[in-house]
Each structure stands twice: as structure tokens, then as C-alpha cells.
Scaffold this motif. Structure first.
Motif, short mmCIF file in Angstrom:
data_model
loop_
_atom_site.label_atom_id
_atom_site.label_comp_id
_atom_site.label_asym_id
_atom_site.label_seq_id
_atom_site.Cartn_x
_atom_site.Cartn_y
_atom_site.Cartn_z
N UNK A 214 31.70 -26.98 -2.58
CA UNK A 214 33.00 -26.82 -3.26
C UNK A 214 34.13 -27.64 -2.63
N UNK A 215 33.84 -28.82 -2.13
CA UNK A 215 34.91 -29.67 -1.60
C UNK A 215 34.64 -31.11 -1.99
N UNK A 216 35.55 -31.69 -2.77
CA UNK A 216 35.33 -33.02 -3.32
C UNK A 216 35.34 -34.10 -2.25
N UNK A 217 36.05 -33.88 -1.14
CA UNK A 217 36.12 -34.90 -0.09
C UNK A 217 34.96 -34.80 0.89
N UNK A 218 34.13 -33.78 0.78
CA UNK A 218 32.97 -33.61 1.66
C UNK A 218 31.77 -34.35 1.10
N UNK A 219 30.79 -34.70 1.93
CA UNK A 219 29.55 -35.28 1.41
C UNK A 219 28.89 -34.32 0.43
N UNK B 177 28.22 -24.96 -12.21
CA UNK B 177 28.00 -25.89 -11.09
C UNK B 177 26.95 -26.95 -11.42
N UNK B 178 26.05 -26.64 -12.33
CA UNK B 178 24.97 -27.56 -12.65
C UNK B 178 25.44 -28.76 -13.46
N UNK B 179 26.66 -28.71 -13.97
CA UNK B 179 27.21 -29.86 -14.70
C UNK B 179 28.02 -30.78 -13.78
N UNK B 180 28.10 -30.42 -12.49
CA UNK B 180 28.82 -31.21 -11.50
C UNK B 180 27.81 -32.07 -10.72
N UNK B 181 27.87 -33.40 -10.84
CA UNK B 181 26.88 -34.25 -10.17
C UNK B 181 26.82 -34.05 -8.66
N UNK B 182 27.97 -33.83 -8.02
CA UNK B 182 27.98 -33.62 -6.57
C UNK B 182 27.27 -32.32 -6.21
N UNK B 183 27.55 -31.28 -6.99
CA UNK B 183 26.92 -29.99 -6.73
C UNK B 183 25.42 -30.07 -6.98
N UNK B 184 25.05 -30.85 -7.97
CA UNK B 184 23.65 -31.03 -8.30
C UNK B 184 22.89 -31.66 -7.12
N UNK B 185 23.49 -32.66 -6.51
CA UNK B 185 22.86 -33.31 -5.37
C UNK B 185 22.75 -32.35 -4.18
N UNK B 186 23.80 -31.52 -4.00
CA UNK B 186 23.76 -30.52 -2.93
C UNK B 186 22.64 -29.52 -3.18
N UNK B 187 22.49 -29.06 -4.42
CA UNK B 187 21.42 -28.12 -4.75
C UNK B 187 20.06 -28.72 -4.44
N UNK C 181 33.63 -12.14 12.51
CA UNK C 181 33.75 -13.54 12.11
C UNK C 181 34.32 -13.65 10.70
N UNK C 182 35.00 -14.76 10.39
CA UNK C 182 35.51 -14.95 9.03
C UNK C 182 34.41 -14.99 7.97
N UNK C 183 33.18 -15.37 8.35
CA UNK C 183 32.01 -15.38 7.47
C UNK C 183 32.22 -16.12 6.15
N UNK C 184 33.00 -17.13 6.15
CA UNK C 184 33.07 -18.07 5.03
C UNK C 184 33.48 -19.40 5.62
N UNK C 185 32.84 -19.74 6.73
CA UNK C 185 33.25 -20.90 7.52
C UNK C 185 32.69 -22.16 6.87
N UNK C 186 33.46 -22.68 5.93
CA UNK C 186 33.07 -23.85 5.16
C UNK C 186 34.20 -24.87 5.21
N UNK C 187 33.85 -26.10 4.90
CA UNK C 187 34.82 -27.20 5.00
C UNK C 187 36.02 -26.98 4.08
N UNK C 188 35.81 -26.34 2.92
CA UNK C 188 36.94 -26.15 2.01
C UNK C 188 37.92 -25.08 2.49
N UNK C 189 37.57 -24.39 3.56
CA UNK C 189 38.47 -23.40 4.15
C UNK C 189 39.12 -23.89 5.43
#
Length: 309
Positions: A227-232, A284-294, A185-193
Motif C-alpha cells: 500500500x505505498x506507491x513509492x515503495x518497491x 487490489x487485484x486491479x493494481x499492477x503493483x499490488x499484483x506483482x507484490x502478491x 508493539x505498534x504491530x502495523x510496522x509498514x513503510x506506509x506508516x
């Protein structure tokens, strides 16, 4: 490594140092006469890179939309300095936005990839073997997470998180010996890919691995929106997770053993992928979107009862 030299090694001329379109690794978009290309670092060594190519060409020959190396007048891939670089076509399309159709189609694509996997590691991909986490790593990582959270005034239940992660550590040996089915498997199956044109097209298969199939599903649940700005800026809802699985199971079945080990697999992949991400990527902790994901990820690992196979 000098970007100009990398481009020139593949026959592309430039007078200016190219800028990477990805902040964590050299990924260059290069304009050609008719089409654009992507030059990026891939698996080291050249032999491993060639095995990756055999795998992706096999997928493409069997109907999977996935990038494979372009034909160039130079070797592709090739070693430049101590790293291996590869030229892929630049795929035109839209990025993921979190619609139900995109989620379903993404699940269907991963299911088709898993369905095509041989029963043995015929492509000799790197075998997943990360079963050596220890309590000290958890303590150190949780301390970093607590410090970062305090620095941005994010309130998290650090005690429950630490308690949960410590409970996960002893499960590793059982998982290692569980006889869970493995897949190529590609094993990095994420929306940014993925690029949608309109169906999903896999644009980064470079982490291809031989690993337990259920680990790949766990990674999707945890980090598909990373790591994708257009994703939730949060994980799938329970309803969205079932939409993904409904697409996935069009092509491949989930075994009873995988269902039995799902919770432990999810927790293990959190240790492997998410704990590291949160503890080591301070920026990543300075990114509000990443913060919400965490924040969502911490809640999930403390209680994942709404997410099942």
C-alpha cells in the motif's frame, strides 16, 4: 459518519465534507493556523484508546519518534457515534523509497521499540490470540485467490499454494503454546506508516498489540512494502532483509527459540495477514503493483529458505 461532524467535534470548522486521504478508513488532514493535523479513527473503546496513548507517550518519552495526541480544547480522543477518533500532528517529511539506508533505519526503529517493551503487558494492550484458522477457511480463501488471479490473467501455482496453506493450519496450537517472547508493539510496522525526516517517524501506531515478537518481524518481511506507491512493488530481497535485521539487532536480540519457530511464525502470519488480504480485497487485484507484490508473496510462502533470522 459525517466528516464535518467529526471535525467539528474537535473544534475544526468546515463547510465542505472532508475527503479521507486513506481509502480504507476515515483519515482527514486538517489545516490549522500554524500546523496541520490528522484526525482518524482509532482503537475502540475509549478505554483501549487511552491505553494506546499511554503506550505511545511512553515510547516518545524514551526517544522514539512516534505521533502522540495533540493538545486540543476538546477531549482527544473522543467517541463520535460508535467509533473513537483521535487527533495527531501531521508529520512533514518524505516517504519511503526502498534505499538501503531507509531499510536499515526502519529496522533500527523497530528494534528500539521492541527493546523498550516491558516483560509483561503493563499497558494492557489487546493480546494477539488468532490461532483458530481451519481448513475450510483455507479452501474458501484459495478459491477466491484463484478466481481473482484468473480474472487478471496472473499465472500462479494455486495447487502448491493450497497445499502449503493446508499444511500450516495444524501448527497453530504449537505456536500458541510455544512460550515465544511477547512485546508491546505498534504491530502495523509498514513503510506506509513511516515518514522520513530524515530518520523514520512512526505516524500510525493505532494497531498497538501485545504479541509474539517474531510475529512482528514476520509481518515486516511479508507486508512492509504494501500500500505505498513509492515503495518497491515486491518484498525485500534476501540481502535487503538482512540489512533490515542488522538495524533491528542493534537494539534487541533474537532468541534461539525465535529462530527455531521463525518458519512457522512466518507461515502463520501469512495465514493471518496475507491470505486475508489476497482473498478479501478484490480491488487490489486491479493494481499492477499490488499484483506483482502478491506474486512475490506466493513464491515466498512456497519457499522461504532464503529468508532467515
Amino acid at each position: 459518519m459525517n466528516g464535518i461532524k467529526i471535525l467539528e467535534s474537535f473544534g475544526f470548522k468546515t463547510d465542505e465534507e472532508p475527503k479521507s486521504i486513506y481509502p480504507y478508513s476515515p483519515v482527514y488532514r486538517v489545516r490549522g493556523e500554524k500546523y496541520d493535523f490528522i484526525i482518524k479513527k482509532t482503537q475502540r473503546t475509549i478505554e483501549r484508546a487511552q491505553r494506546l496513548i499511554y503506550f505511545t507517550k511512553y515510547l516518545k518519552e524514551n526517544g522514539i519518534k512516534v505521533v502522540t495526541p495533540v493538545d486540543t480544547k476538546r477531549d482527544n480522543p473522543q467517541q463520535i457515534g460508535g467509533d473513537i477518533y483521535i487527533v495527531y500532528p501531521f508529520i512533514v517529511g518524505g516517504t519511503y523509497t526502498g534505499t538501503n539506508d531507509e531499510i536499515y533505519d526502519s529496522g533500527r526503529l523497530l528494534g528500539e521499540i521492541h527493546r523498550l517493551s516491558p516483560e509483561v503487558n503493563n499497558f494492557d494492550l489487546p493480546k494477539y490470540n488468532v490461532f483458530d484458522f481451519n481448513i475450510k477457511e483455507v479452501h474458501d480463501s484459495v478459491q477466491n485467490i484463484e478466481n481473482y488471479a484468473k480474472s487478471v490473467n496472473l499465472k500462479i501455482d494455486i495447487y502448491k499454494l493450497k497445499e502449503k496453506l493446508i499444511q500450516i493450519v495444524p501448527q497453530q496450537e504449537e505456536l500458541k503454546n510455544s512460550r515465544l517472547p511477547y512485546v508491546a508493539t505498534p504491530h502495523d510496522f509498514k513503510a506506509n506508516n513511516l515518514i522520513f525526516n530524515p530518520d523514520p517517524y512512526l505516524i500510525d501506531p493505532d494497531n498497538a498489540t501485545w504479541l509474539p515478537k517474531v510475529f512482528d518481524l514476520a509481518l515486516v518481511l511479508l507486508l512492509f512494502h504494501n500500500e505505498l506507491s513509492t515503495a518497491p512493488d515486491e518484498i525485500f530481497t534476501p540481502e535487503q532483509w538482512q540489512i533490515f535485521l542488522s538495524g533491528y539487532t542493534k537494539s534487541v536480540s533474537i532468541t534461539e527459540l525465535e529462530k527455531e519457530y521463525w518458519q512457522r511464525a512466518l507461515e502463520h502470519v501469512f495465514l493471518d495477514e496475507v491470505m486475508w488480504l489476497m482473498a478479501e480485497c478484490e480491488e487490489d487485484w486491479s493494481n499492477p503493483s499490488q499484483l506483482k507484490l502478491f506474486e512475490c508473496l506466493i513464491k515466498l510462502i512456497i519457499d522461504s529458505s532464503d529468508y532467515h533470522l
